[in-house]
Write an enzyme that holds these catalytic residues in place. Structure first.
Site, PDB file in Angstrom:
ATOM      1  N   LYS A 181      52.661 -61.382  67.934  1.00  0.00           N
ATOM      2  CA  LYS A 181      51.247 -60.746  68.132  1.00  0.00           C
ATOM      3  C   LYS A 181      51.368 -59.761  69.417  1.00  0.00           C
ATOM      4  O   LYS A 181      50.605 -58.945  69.285  1.00  0.00           O
ATOM      5  CB  LYS A 181      50.207 -61.861  68.237  1.00  0.00           C
ATOM      6  CG  LYS A 181      50.313 -62.775  69.422  1.00  0.00           C
ATOM      7  CD  LYS A 181      49.359 -63.844  69.331  1.00  0.00           C
ATOM      8  CE  LYS A 181      49.361 -64.819  70.452  1.00  0.00           C
ATOM      9  NZ  LYS A 181      49.234 -64.381  71.709  1.00  0.00           N
ATOM     10  N   THR A 182      51.782 -60.513  70.521  1.00  0.00           N
ATOM     11  CA  THR A 182      51.660 -59.614  71.651  1.00  0.00           C
ATOM     12  C   THR A 182      52.657 -58.092  71.587  1.00  0.00           C
ATOM     13  O   THR A 182      51.717 -56.997  72.233  1.00  0.00           O
ATOM     14  CB  THR A 182      52.310 -60.225  72.999  1.00  0.00           C
ATOM     15  OG1 THR A 182      51.856 -61.640  73.150  1.00  0.00           O
ATOM     16  CG2 THR A 182      52.074 -59.631  74.198  1.00  0.00           C
ATOM     17  N   ASP A 236      43.085 -60.861  72.316  1.00  0.00           N
ATOM     18  CA  ASP A 236      44.142 -61.670  71.928  1.00  0.00           C
ATOM     19  C   ASP A 236      43.814 -63.029  72.023  1.00  0.00           C
ATOM     20  O   ASP A 236      42.729 -63.269  72.478  1.00  0.00           O
ATOM     21  CB  ASP A 236      44.997 -61.560  73.263  1.00  0.00           C
ATOM     22  CG  ASP A 236      46.515 -62.246  72.993  1.00  0.00           C
ATOM     23  OD1 ASP A 236      46.455 -62.460  71.737  1.00  0.00           O
ATOM     24  OD2 ASP A 236      47.373 -62.155  73.713  1.00  0.00           O
ATOM     25  N   GLU A 237      44.270 -64.128  71.361  1.00  0.00           N
ATOM     26  CA  GLU A 237      43.868 -65.364  71.239  1.00  0.00           C
ATOM     27  C   GLU A 237      42.521 -65.619  70.834  1.00  0.00           C
ATOM     28  O   GLU A 237      42.115 -66.303  71.449  1.00  0.00           O
ATOM     29  CB  GLU A 237      44.436 -65.978  72.591  1.00  0.00           C
ATOM     30  CG  GLU A 237      45.734 -65.997  73.044  1.00  0.00           C
ATOM     31  CD  GLU A 237      46.629 -66.760  72.210  1.00  0.00           C
ATOM     32  OE1 GLU A 237      46.482 -67.408  71.330  1.00  0.00           O
ATOM     33  OE2 GLU A 237      47.922 -66.893  72.949  1.00  0.00           O
ATOM     34  N   GLN A 269      46.568 -72.513  65.721  1.00  0.00           N
ATOM     35  CA  GLN A 269      47.059 -72.872  67.044  1.00  0.00           C
ATOM     36  C   GLN A 269      45.825 -73.071  68.232  1.00  0.00           C
ATOM     37  O   GLN A 269      45.594 -73.064  69.297  1.00  0.00           O
ATOM     38  CB  GLN A 269      47.946 -71.654  67.665  1.00  0.00           C
ATOM     39  CG  GLN A 269      49.130 -71.892  67.087  1.00  0.00           C
ATOM     40  CD  GLN A 269      49.969 -70.785  67.816  1.00  0.00           C
ATOM     41  OE1 GLN A 269      50.643 -71.065  68.729  1.00  0.00           O
ATOM     42  NE2 GLN A 269      50.502 -69.576  67.068  1.00  0.00           N
ATOM     43  N   ARG A 313      57.159 -74.660  69.457  1.00  0.00           N
ATOM     44  CA  ARG A 313      57.652 -74.293  70.672  1.00  0.00           C
ATOM     45  C   ARG A 313      59.208 -74.195  70.486  1.00  0.00           C
ATOM     46  O   ARG A 313      60.084 -73.676  71.491  1.00  0.00           O
ATOM     47  CB  ARG A 313      57.457 -75.258  71.773  1.00  0.00           C
ATOM     48  CG  ARG A 313      56.016 -75.467  72.049  1.00  0.00           C
ATOM     49  CD  ARG A 313      55.260 -74.186  72.211  1.00  0.00           C
ATOM     50  NE  ARG A 313      54.777 -73.654  71.102  1.00  0.00           N
ATOM     51  CZ  ARG A 313      54.141 -72.577  70.633  1.00  0.00           C
ATOM     52  NH1 ARG A 313      54.166 -71.562  71.435  1.00  0.00           N
ATOM     53  NH2 ARG A 313      53.771 -72.359  69.649  1.00  0.00           N
TER      54      ARG A 313
END
Length: 731
Positions: free
Chosen positions: A32-33, A215-216, A246, A595
């Site tokens: 996504k980044t 973002d997020e 998330q 993770r």
């Protein structure tokens, strides 16, 4: 550099359709980044959008800096782009328009959390309200700010009488203005008021920011959502990226429903899914999909990856928390000793930080460097430092630092003024602070008010001192906690308080374990042992990560151990009464699982010491949802088997405990093997030195020569695996 060729098809589609309202639901590890930074770069290089007309918002300074660096590498100069956190953006707007804020000057301060807490305590004190309610008032203020509602609306909808909260809220606002200061929440609310009250200011920013990126997005709260909605009303180019799977911060105001609200409030909205994961193996991704599919409040998306299948996920059952920690640390030693992984590749993750102590102790035993990510080591936690200070005044009555730390904890009305008078009395009469309190407790002319304040504390102290010779170490520590009602300071049912109470329970259990291992150990012996452990720190990047799941969101590791996967811990017990909280716990487990890049281990203990007692546990329902078999018979960690398989035969096993899968193994190449340590050289009576524990004596060789009981001068008795333990024979 061709920007488009660096993206997959889903990312390209989102980038090429960035005009208008765009919602990208981006699964864990899906890039996504990369999408955000490449879209911004594409607009600048290919579409001719000026950098100054772009606003990019994220949640941490680290994420903002990463975005800046990536965009700079793609387009060069980015000095005019606004790339920042929500709070930094609002601060910038407020500074630029300070003339509109009648109550503030241009030099207004931004209060940290500790600054605002101190001010709030003073407000509560000035209103003659109980200081015990400060945390509740702070919660009310923060809730109103983050949900963009006034305190009267909050009070009207509350189930409890909030008249005092209204008074505190209004007085706190006045105190901030008087101090020419804003706290973090007020940066957001004041920026919203600025934009809502001054159309010309709002219009200036609306016209400037032709494209807005967030973002997020699942972590936005109500007021952040409202600010974004205001800013995007002119050009209507709003590009948000998030993953409702998330969202793990609802307890601090995050509202993942904003993702669903976005589709209505910004219609028409183009929706794109990023489902290709670049981080993890197929096995890990398939397991994560099975887990999160049990949530109802989510978009229908399924992660997939072109990465290799990878090794099976292991689900391990242990005898207790000590056995769990010993086994996992031995496993980590085997992995790193053979050169498969570096310590920095590995993380031990837990739902609550109360589980960390056994792992900290075992890592210390074998001189394995670690760091607590996003938190404090066990003995550095405030509630533990308070408890240790209580114990220190019984071993060293002259310890004024320890006494001052706990003289008014829990609250007993001994404030700064009383302490000043007490210290002056001690100085005038050449007494220690504790002896001065004893004198005053017996009554001294002119000090009647101070006598009443210190008398309960001293009465409890004398009572405990009299009982101490007839009590075991464990009994005495428990009595101190009960007599001084230490647990009463953490009765509000918050996540933070629940963990503090659990940490106290873990501390009490550590006292019991120390006493069992060291016979007639005294309180001084115990305090000396933990002081040594608390003072040990490691320097350097080559360290293992020990962390709660919340603290590692956004990070990744080649190897992840998720520990304490038990009902009541992961998920927390309160979730059994709420589907909403169960789904949040499941999202948290999803974050933990995703993770891991290569290896994933989940474990639980058959019994665990929590809530002041040892109880049998049951495996988390999440294990079943992930398709992992948690029903295998448990047995204690087999030291002999571990050494035999890992060292004598040069074979690396999955784990020296029962797992849900078969005990497969593979041979390590000769060139990666390290010279085996001859453990037959260790004998009973030998003097040895440990790099952290100092000098000790071997008092017993156990487990067929694999382990030794060693009594160290400073930390008492410890049982160590000789192959792993960093010991030097002295004589």
């Amino acid at each position: 550099m061709d920007i488009l060729n660096q993206l997959n098809e889903s990312q390209k589609q989102a980038l090429l359709n960035a005009k208008g309202a765009v919602l990208v639901t981006a699964g864990a590890g899906s890039g996504k980044t990369k999408l955000l930074t490449h879209t911004i770069a594409y607009l600048i290089k290919e579409q001719g959008i000026l950098p100054e007309n772009i606003l990019a918002i994220t949640f941490t300074n680290k994420a903002a800096n990463e975005m800046k660096n990536r965009i700079f590498q793609l387009v060069g100069s980015i000095s005019d782009i606004w790339i920042s956190t929500f709070h930094s953006m609002c601060l910038r707007m407020l500074r630029q328009n300070i003339g509109k804020l009648a109550d503030y000057t241009s030099e207004f301060s931004v209060y940290s959390e500790s600054d605002s807490e101190k001010l709030l305590k003073q407000v509560v004190k000035d209103l003659s309200l109980p200081l015990d309610n400060v945390k509740h008032y702070a919660t009310v203020i923060s809730f109103c700010q983050n949900h963009n509602i006034d305190v009267y609306t909050y009070a009207k909808n509350s189930r409890r009488d909030e008249d005092d909260s209204i008074k505190v809220y209004e007085s706190y606002e006045e105190a901030l203005i008087k101090n020419n200061a804003m706290d973090f929440d007020h940066l957001l609310s004041n920026a919203y008021k600025l934009l809502g009250s001054y159309p010309e200011v709002l219009r200036k920013y609306q016209e400037r920011f032709e494209y807005i990126f967030v973002d997020e997005f699942q972590d936005t709260n109500t007021i952040q959502y409202d600010i974004v909605r205001l800013l995007s009303q002119v050009h209507k180019n709003i590009f948000v990226v998030g993953d409702e799977d998330q969202c793990i911060y609802t307890w601090r105001g995050a509202n993942f429903q904003n993702i669903f609200n976005f589709k209505t409030d910004f219609a028409p909205v183009k929706v794109y899914k990023l489902e290709q994961n670049y981080r993890s193996t197929k096995t890990i991704i398939d397991t994560a999909n099975k887990l999160i599919s049990n949530n109802f409040e989510r978009f229908d998306k399924v992660l997939w990856t072109e990465n290799e299948q990878g090794k099976d996920i292991e689900c391990n059952k242990y005898y207790d928390e000590q056995n769990e920690a010993e086994s996992i640390v031995a496993k980590i030693w085997a992995m790193t000793n053979k050169g498969e992984y570096k310590l920095s590749d590995i993380a031990i993750l837990m739902r609550i930080n109360a589980l960390s102590l056994p792992f900290e102790q075992k890592l210390l035993n074998y001189n394995i460097p670690y760091r607590i990510y996003g938190g404090f080591k066990f003995y550095e936690r405030q509630e533990i430092k308070n408890l240790i200070s209580y114990l220190r005044i019984f071993t060293n009555p002259s310890d004024e630092t320890a006494l001052l730390r706990i003289i008014n904890f829990p609250k007993r009305g001994i404030g700064d003024g009383a302490i000043l008078r007490l210290r002056q009395y001690a100085l005038d009469n050449n007494l220690s602070l504790l002896n001065a309190m004893k004198n005053l407790a017996n009554g001294v002319d002119g000090y009647s008010q101070l006598t009443q304040k210190v008398k309960p504390f001293i009465s409890s102290y004398i009572k405990l001192e009299e009982q101490r010779p007839n009590m075991s170490l464990h009994e005495f520590v428990t009595a101190v906690i009960d007599e001084y009602a230490i647990r009463s300071a953490y009765l509000d049912s918050t996540d933070e308080n629940m963990e503090k109470l659990m940490n106290i329970d873990v501390f009490v259990n550590s006292v019991d374990e120390f006493e069992k291992a060291n016979g007639n150990a005294t309180l001084s012996d115990y305090l000396e042992s933990i002081t040594l452990e608390a003072d040990i720190d490691y320097i350097g990047d080559e360290t293992l990560t020990l962390s709660t799941v919340h603290s590692v969101k956004g990070l990744e590791f080649k190897v992840v151990f998720v520990v304490g996967v038990e009902e009541g811990i992961f998920p927390l017990s309160r979730s059994s009464y709420s589907q909403k909280e169960t789904e949040e716990e499941r999202r948290l487990m999803y974050v933990a699982v995703t993770r891991a890049k290569e290896r994933l281990f989940l474990s639980y203990a058959q019994s665990r010491y929590l809530h002041g007692k040892r109880s049998y546990t049951t495996p988390s329902k999440f294990l079943d949802e992930m398709g992992l078999d948690a029903s295998q018979k448990q047995r204690k960690f087999d030291y002999t088997s571990f050494i035999h398989r890992n060292l004598e035969n040069n074979i690396f096993i999955k784990q020296a405990v029962t797992t849900h899968s078969s005990m497969d193994s593979y041979t390590v190449a000769d060139k990666n093997e390290k010279e085996k340590k001859d453990i037959s050289i260790y004998k009973v009576g030998q003097k040895v030195n440990h790099p952290k524990f100092g000098k000790g004596e071997i008092v017993d060789i156990i487990d067929n020569g694999v382990c030794a009981d060693i009594v160290f001068e400073n930390v008492g008795k410890k049982t160590l695996i000789l192959e792993i333990a960093p010991l030097e024979i002295l004589s």
